[in-house]
Design an enzyme around this catalytic site. Structure first.
Site, PDB file in Angstrom:
ATOM      1  N   TYR A 207       0.867  -1.182   0.000  1.00 21.75           N
ATOM      2  CA  TYR A 207       0.000   0.000   0.000  1.00 21.75           C
ATOM      3  C   TYR A 207       0.898   1.223   0.000  1.00 21.75           C
ATOM      4  O   TYR A 207       1.601   1.485   0.975  1.00 21.75           O
ATOM      5  CB  TYR A 207      -0.880  -0.043   1.245  1.00 21.75           C
ATOM      6  CG  TYR A 207      -1.876   1.097   1.385  1.00 21.75           C
ATOM      7  CD1 TYR A 207      -2.796   1.362   0.384  1.00 21.75           C
ATOM      8  CD2 TYR A 207      -1.906   1.874   2.535  1.00 21.75           C
ATOM      9  CE1 TYR A 207      -3.718   2.381   0.522  1.00 21.75           C
ATOM     10  CE2 TYR A 207      -2.832   2.902   2.686  1.00 21.75           C
ATOM     11  CZ  TYR A 207      -3.734   3.146   1.670  1.00 21.75           C
ATOM     12  OH  TYR A 207      -4.648   4.163   1.816  1.00 21.75           O
TER      13      TYR A 207
ATOM     14  N   TYR B 168     -11.463  -5.279   7.230  1.00 22.40           N
ATOM     15  CA  TYR B 168     -10.169  -4.805   7.740  1.00 22.40           C
ATOM     16  C   TYR B 168     -10.336  -3.694   8.779  1.00 22.40           C
ATOM     17  O   TYR B 168      -9.854  -3.774   9.907  1.00 22.40           O
ATOM     18  CB  TYR B 168      -9.305  -4.278   6.582  1.00 22.40           C
ATOM     19  CG  TYR B 168      -8.019  -3.653   7.076  1.00 22.40           C
ATOM     20  CD1 TYR B 168      -6.908  -4.446   7.309  1.00 22.40           C
ATOM     21  CD2 TYR B 168      -7.935  -2.288   7.362  1.00 22.40           C
ATOM     22  CE1 TYR B 168      -5.741  -3.887   7.809  1.00 22.40           C
ATOM     23  CE2 TYR B 168      -6.777  -1.732   7.862  1.00 22.40           C
ATOM     24  CZ  TYR B 168      -5.685  -2.537   8.080  1.00 22.40           C
ATOM     25  OH  TYR B 168      -4.539  -1.991   8.594  1.00 22.40           O
ATOM     26  N   HIS B 169     -11.038  -2.650   8.383  1.00 23.19           N
ATOM     27  CA  HIS B 169     -11.132  -1.465   9.239  1.00 23.19           C
ATOM     28  C   HIS B 169     -12.027  -1.685  10.443  1.00 23.19           C
ATOM     29  O   HIS B 169     -11.970  -0.945  11.404  1.00 23.19           O
ATOM     30  CB  HIS B 169     -11.607  -0.275   8.410  1.00 23.19           C
ATOM     31  CG  HIS B 169     -10.835  -0.120   7.139  1.00 23.19           C
ATOM     32  ND1 HIS B 169     -11.138  -0.845   6.010  1.00 23.19           N
ATOM     33  CD2 HIS B 169      -9.752   0.617   6.845  1.00 23.19           C
ATOM     34  CE1 HIS B 169     -10.278  -0.545   5.057  1.00 23.19           C
ATOM     35  NE2 HIS B 169      -9.426   0.337   5.532  1.00 23.19           N
TER      36      HIS B 169
ATOM     37  N   LYS C 259     -10.869  16.530  16.371  1.00 30.20           N
ATOM     38  CA  LYS C 259     -10.085  15.945  15.282  1.00 30.20           C
ATOM     39  C   LYS C 259     -10.001  16.944  14.140  1.00 30.20           C
ATOM     40  O   LYS C 259     -10.894  17.025  13.316  1.00 30.20           O
ATOM     41  CB  LYS C 259     -10.723  14.653  14.787  1.00 30.20           C
ATOM     42  CG  LYS C 259     -10.324  13.444  15.600  1.00 30.20           C
ATOM     43  CD  LYS C 259     -10.606  12.135  14.884  1.00 30.20           C
ATOM     44  CE  LYS C 259      -9.697  11.864  13.719  1.00 30.20           C
ATOM     45  NZ  LYS C 259      -8.278  11.706  14.049  1.00 30.20           N
TER      46      LYS C 259
ATOM     47  N   ASP D   9      -8.381  13.665   8.451  1.00 31.31           N
ATOM     48  CA  ASP D   9      -8.161  12.315   8.949  1.00 31.31           C
ATOM     49  C   ASP D   9      -9.420  11.790   9.626  1.00 31.31           C
ATOM     50  O   ASP D   9      -9.956  12.404  10.528  1.00 31.31           O
ATOM     51  CB  ASP D   9      -6.990  12.349   9.938  1.00 31.31           C
ATOM     52  CG  ASP D   9      -6.873  11.063  10.734  1.00 31.31           C
ATOM     53  OD1 ASP D   9      -7.159   9.999  10.156  1.00 31.31           O
ATOM     54  OD2 ASP D   9      -6.509  11.131  11.915  1.00 31.31           O
TER      55      ASP D   9
ATOM     56  N   HIS E 246      -9.727   8.641  11.033  1.00 33.99           N
ATOM     57  CA  HIS E 246      -9.496   7.540  11.980  1.00 33.99           C
ATOM     58  C   HIS E 246      -9.818   8.039  13.382  1.00 33.99           C
ATOM     59  O   HIS E 246      -8.988   8.626  14.049  1.00 33.99           O
ATOM     60  CB  HIS E 246      -8.063   7.034  11.895  1.00 33.99           C
ATOM     61  CG  HIS E 246      -7.768   6.362  10.594  1.00 33.99           C
ATOM     62  ND1 HIS E 246      -7.403   7.059   9.468  1.00 33.99           N
ATOM     63  CD2 HIS E 246      -7.809   5.063  10.226  1.00 33.99           C
ATOM     64  CE1 HIS E 246      -7.218   6.201   8.474  1.00 33.99           C
ATOM     65  NE2 HIS E 246      -7.466   4.985   8.908  1.00 33.99           N
TER      66      HIS E 246
END
Lengths: 309, 662
Positions: B18, B172-173, B536, B540, B542
């Site tokens: 990646y 995945y996440h 935040k 981003d 996350h």
């Protein structure tokens, strides 16, 4: 503005005194009826924040400045609180004409009614309209109703709400019912008609025909103008019938007694002759502002408590 | 040592890394180097402005351009990215979601421009929006509209780019967000079902095409350190997928029911402390998805050993590629039938996971599927709960993490190279990218652009497929931001529920109780309860770290304002003022901390809040941390600060230090 709210939330003695003076001045100097105070309540997930967002987008272009007090529950075990919902009120993020303050309910520790009460008084002096948003769980409706001129209840379609409203006995407080997510179609229409019939059957303080039921789709911005009209119409009826003064007066009574009870307990209230006697005094005494009266009654109770020790 | 002459070896999975950063040209060079080292597929990382539909010169893009991936604002960028790479022969995976249709359109237009046949293109658009709402955060539009766009790509590619994987359903996440294996399986399958149901109900896809479409659905999995359980997890998913595609979609051809998946192994468990140990973790996690032949991945990406420290360098990525090559070519892994067939232990564990995942899947389906379970925050709340439980278990030692909460005594690592062991993105990359963009805009034919934009809007307003109009727009020189603006205008922008509100704290450990007492005592000094803002800034998405901090702060008795993701520094500063907080905590994982944190500090100062303490958490190299502290930040927390209670206690210290004595 934020400093004034911080001050009103401060429990230290010297700051409290300062806060009461400020609130006292505000109450005496603000013209009646002042800014409309509107409560917005409903179950979690009913879409209150999205609705507020839509209301901001509806009212701001007309030049109205808006304040929002968003109350979230406090944890009973830790006293902490997550005030997370304002994320969805985005329309006013960079607009000085929209002010948002989140507050923790602090129900176990005392203070919601008092802090929110003070916040509404302060914000009503500076903004054209004040919203108070709370999570409705059947108990808090009466508290919010005492804070505002008009209470709006946001219902979720298709959850068999109508019967639950009746059971919970909350049908008597709201002045306007909103069935949000009208895009859910049949479920929303059914909930709205159930609400209409239960509202007219219910035992309500205001006359049954006055409680409007509005269908909105906050995400699509539909029905919002209708909601604003219903809120404004309700308040206008109160003003025309000379009932707004009475409503605020009753609210003041509930707030005052609640604040004293939270601080001094039933025992403290007894020192001044019990609830009934105290209510009489609060009702009759219009020589000073509510906040000055609160300070005075507090002092009296403290003196009486001192003597009884 | 060589394999016996007669050993039959399976073909290895595809080796990917990646990658992407700075600019299309720099990334193109990196891709060509990686391919020359034996990498067999590309995996494109886009930067956050590209992923969230902004041009590189948008105010929200500030500090983010070229940071976590390559900036692609228009067709010239895309062409530069694949310069001298044979598109017809490449297998390209693109991690792009909310605006996957646009990046795929740019890829197709690039192929057409360079004379390649779009029908021969092979690759994958990630194109899974559900996990964006739950974990990764690069969503733009509301769920309903997003699913429609995914359906458009599926319906378009099935005939026009038949070897393309239009959507890569990601569990995945979910694991990164704290999902248990059962949640991972259930929510990923629920997502696949909502995509297929959307496609089936849209009317422009013939029923006969459904089995082929089912056959093109692929998955993107995580593999964690509990690698035996991971083997069973994948086997369980494969079996459930086979059942669902047969029962729900009537796919008769067993080949089309095969569970096809790629993997990036776990990054969540990689540690900042003793980072060399991460290599061993990565190898074990790779075994979890390669050992069992029946459940072997189609493509594998391994993170680098130093990901918890910052951006990996080419050498770090090469080391991870070598792991794959050693597994595939040196070991005898590919010479055997499934080595777990007949294993009672594996079978029982697989059955157990299937049973529990079925139950959780039914809960979501009964709710109305993933769209409903996002809007009512059900899945998000479950994930926040799991993550909170995991963080607590690490804190109190129920989960052992070597080098972090056990065996922490260590020699200094010679690999660390005095803090220089990570890649620095050239700060001039953003400026140069913007210069190229401005020049590109000035050279376009304005009439072509306007008519392509109008066409896109007309098509979408009439419910048409987004793909052909987007390809036309790509050729006309429309930019990433312009494309997304059209869709924002039509569909609106979505804010996902944060999921933190419903989780209820427990009494917690002694340390938690002690900290809570301190918080309550501090309220007497402050005059009111300690109130903090968790913010935040930037693009981003996350949000797991910020959510964990918010929940923990509430559990120790603080009042926490959490505004969710993607906020401008000015919004955070104004919110800090309006809310009357005592401290601001910022969380940034995209590497753009230097620009964004300084921005927030400046805005606070402008509002007269220069004394309001600010703390920062994220993947922040030591050198940057020092700079931030010099700029006025009170504390910097990095992944090695896993003990959330200690962070809370530290926050109390900071507020005590900075609040005037009573």
């Amino acid at each position: 503005m934020p400093e004034a709210l911080n001050l009103a939330d401060d429990r230290r003695a010297d700051r409290r005194k300062e806060a009461l003076e400020l609130l006292d001045t505000l109450e005496r100097e603000m013209p009646f009826p002042g800014a409309p105070r509107i409560g917005l309540t409903g179950a979690p997930g009913a879409g209150k924040s999205t609705l507020l967002d839509a209301l901001v987008r509806e009212l701001r272009p007309k030049g109205e400045t808006l304040a929002i007090v968003a109350v979230d529950p406090s944890s009973r075990t830790t006293g902490g609180a997550l005030l997370g919902d304002r994320v969805r009120v985005r329309s006013g993020a960079s607009d000085p004409g929209v002010f948002i303050r989140s507050m923790a309910a602090r129900d176990q520790l005392g203070g919601l009614a008092e802090s929110a009460w003070a916040a509404v008084a302060i914000l009503a002096a500076a903004f054209d309209r004040v919203f108070v948003e709370t999570v409705g769980v059947g108990q808090s409706e009466s508290d919010v109703a005492a804070l505002v001129d008009t209470l709006v209840y946001v219902a979720t379609p298709g959850t068999g709400d109508a019967l639950q409203f009746m059971k919970a006995g909350i049908l008597e407080y709201p002045d306007v019912f909103v069935v949000n997510k009208a895009d859910l179609g049949a479920a929303a229409t059914r909930t709205a008609s159930e609400l209409r019939s239960s509202v007219s059957l219910g035992d309500r303080g205001t006359s049954p025909s006055e409680a409007a039921v509005i269908l909105t789709s906050a995400s699509a911005g539909e029905g919002i103008d209708e909601l604003v009209s219903a809120m404004d119409a309700h308040r206008q009826r109160l003003i025309d019938g000379d009932a707004l003064r009475e409503r605020r007066w009753r609210g003041r009574e509930i707030q005052l007694l609640g604040a004293l009870e939270r601080r001094y307990g039933a025992f403290g209230i007894e020192r001044l002759g019990g609830r009934r006697a105290l209510r009489e005094r609060v009702r009759k005494d219009d020589s000073v502002s509510a906040f000055a009266l609160l300070a005075r009654l507090g002092l009296e109770i403290e003196e009486a408590l001192g003597k009884s020790r | 040592m060589t394999a016996p002459e007669n050993a039959r070896r399976d073909r290895p999975w595809m080796f990917r890394t990646y990658s992407g950063h700075s600019s299309a040209r720099a990334s193109n060079e990196l891709y060509r180097t990686n391919l020359s080292k034996g990498q067999t597929g590309l995996s494109v990382a886009f930067d956050l402005p590209t992923q969230t539909g902004y041009d590189s010169d948008h105010p929200l893009a500030r500090g983010e351009v070229g940071k976590v991936g390559v900036p692609i604002s228009h067709i010239d960028d895309m062409t530069a990215l694949f310069k001298e790479l044979p598109l017809e022969k490449m297998n390209t995976s693109m991690t792009i979601n909310a605006n996957a249709a646009w990046l795929l359109a740019l890829y197709v237009a690039t192929a057409e421009r360079t004379g390649a046949d779009p029908k021969k293109l092979q690759g994958t658009t990630q194109n899974d929006i559900v996990k964006e709402y739950l974990s990764r955060g690069t969503y733009i539009f509301p769920p309903e509209a997003s699913l429609k766009l995914i359906g458009d790509i599926v319906a378009y590619t099935v005939d026009s780019i038949p070897r393309w994987n239009p959507t890569n359903i990601c569990s995945y996440h979910l694991q990164e967000a704290g999902a248990t294996p059962v949640q991972e399986i259930a929510y990923a399958l629920a997502t696949a079902i909502s995509v297929l149901d959307q496609v089936r109900s849209r009317g422009d896809v013939p029923e006969a095409a459904i089995p082929r479409i089912v056959g093109r659905i692929s998955f993107f999995l995580n593999s964690g350190i509990r690698f035996v359980e991971e083997i069973c997890k994948v086997r369980a998913m494969a079996e459930l997928w086979d059942e669902i595609t047969l029962e729900r979609y009537g796919v008769q051809d067993a080949k089309l029911r095969r569970f096809r998946y790629g993997v990036q192994v776990n990054s969540l468990g990689l540690t900042e402390a003793q980072p060399e140990n991460n290599v061993i973790r990565i190898v074990l996690e790779a075994l979890g998805v390669t050992l069992s032949k029946k459940a072997r991945c189609r493509a594998l990406q391994l993170p680098a050993w130093n990901e918890a420290l910052g951006l990996p360098r080419p050498w770090d990525q090469q080391w991870s590629l070598r792991i794959q090559q050693i597994l595939a070519f040196e070991s005898d892994l590919l010479e055997h039938e499934d080595i777990f067939d007949g294993s009672r232990v594996v079978e029982e564990k697989t059955e157990e996971l299937k049973r529990e995942a079925r139950r959780e899947l039914d809960v979501v389906l009964e709710m109305g599927g993933t769209v409903a379970a996002i809007e009512n925050a059900y899945m998000k709340q479950r994930l926040v709960e799991s993550q909170t439980a995991r963080a607590r278990a690490i804190e109190n030692g129920d989960i052992t993490v070597v080098g972090v909460n056990a065996y922490t005594n260590a020699e200094p690592s010679p690999l660390m190279d005095g803090g220089q062991s990570i890649l620095k993105v050239d700060e001039s990359a953003e400026r140069e990218q913007i210069e190229r963009l401005v020049e590109f805009r000035s050279k376009r034919n304005r009439a072509d652009v306007e008519s392509a934009v109008q066409n896109l809007e007309d098509v979408l307003r009439n419910g048409g497929n987004v793909m052909p109009a987007s390809i036309r727009a790509a050729h006309a020189g429309v930019t990433t931001g312009e494309w997304a603006d059209v869709l924002r205008g039509l569909y609106g922008e979505f804010r996902a529920p944060t999921g933190v509100v419903a989780t209820e704290g427990t009494g917690g450990s002694q340390a938690t109780t002690d900290t809570r007492d301190r918080v309550h005592r501090l309220a007497d000094t402050l005059g009111r309860p300690l109130k903090i803002l968790v913010g935040k800034p930037g693009l981003d998405g996350h949000s797991n770290g910020a959510e964990q901090i918010a929940v923990k702060a509430r559990d120790v008795g603080m009042e926490v304002v959490y505004d969710g993701i993607r906020l401008e520094p000015g919004e955070i500063a104004a919110s800090a003022r309006d809310e009357g907080v005592h401290l601001v905590g910022l969380s940034i994982l995209s590497g753009s901390h230097s620009v964004l944190v300084i921005d927030v500090l400046d805005r606070l100062r402008e509002l007269g809040l220069g004394n309001l303490p600010v703390v920062v958490g994220g993947i922040i190299p030591e050198e940057d941390a020092d700079k931030l502290c010099q700029a006025g930040v009170r504390r910097v927390y990095t992944p090695k600060d896993f003990d959330l209670t200690r962070i809370m206690s530290d926050i109390v210290d900071v507020v005590e230090e900075t609040s005037p004595a009573p």
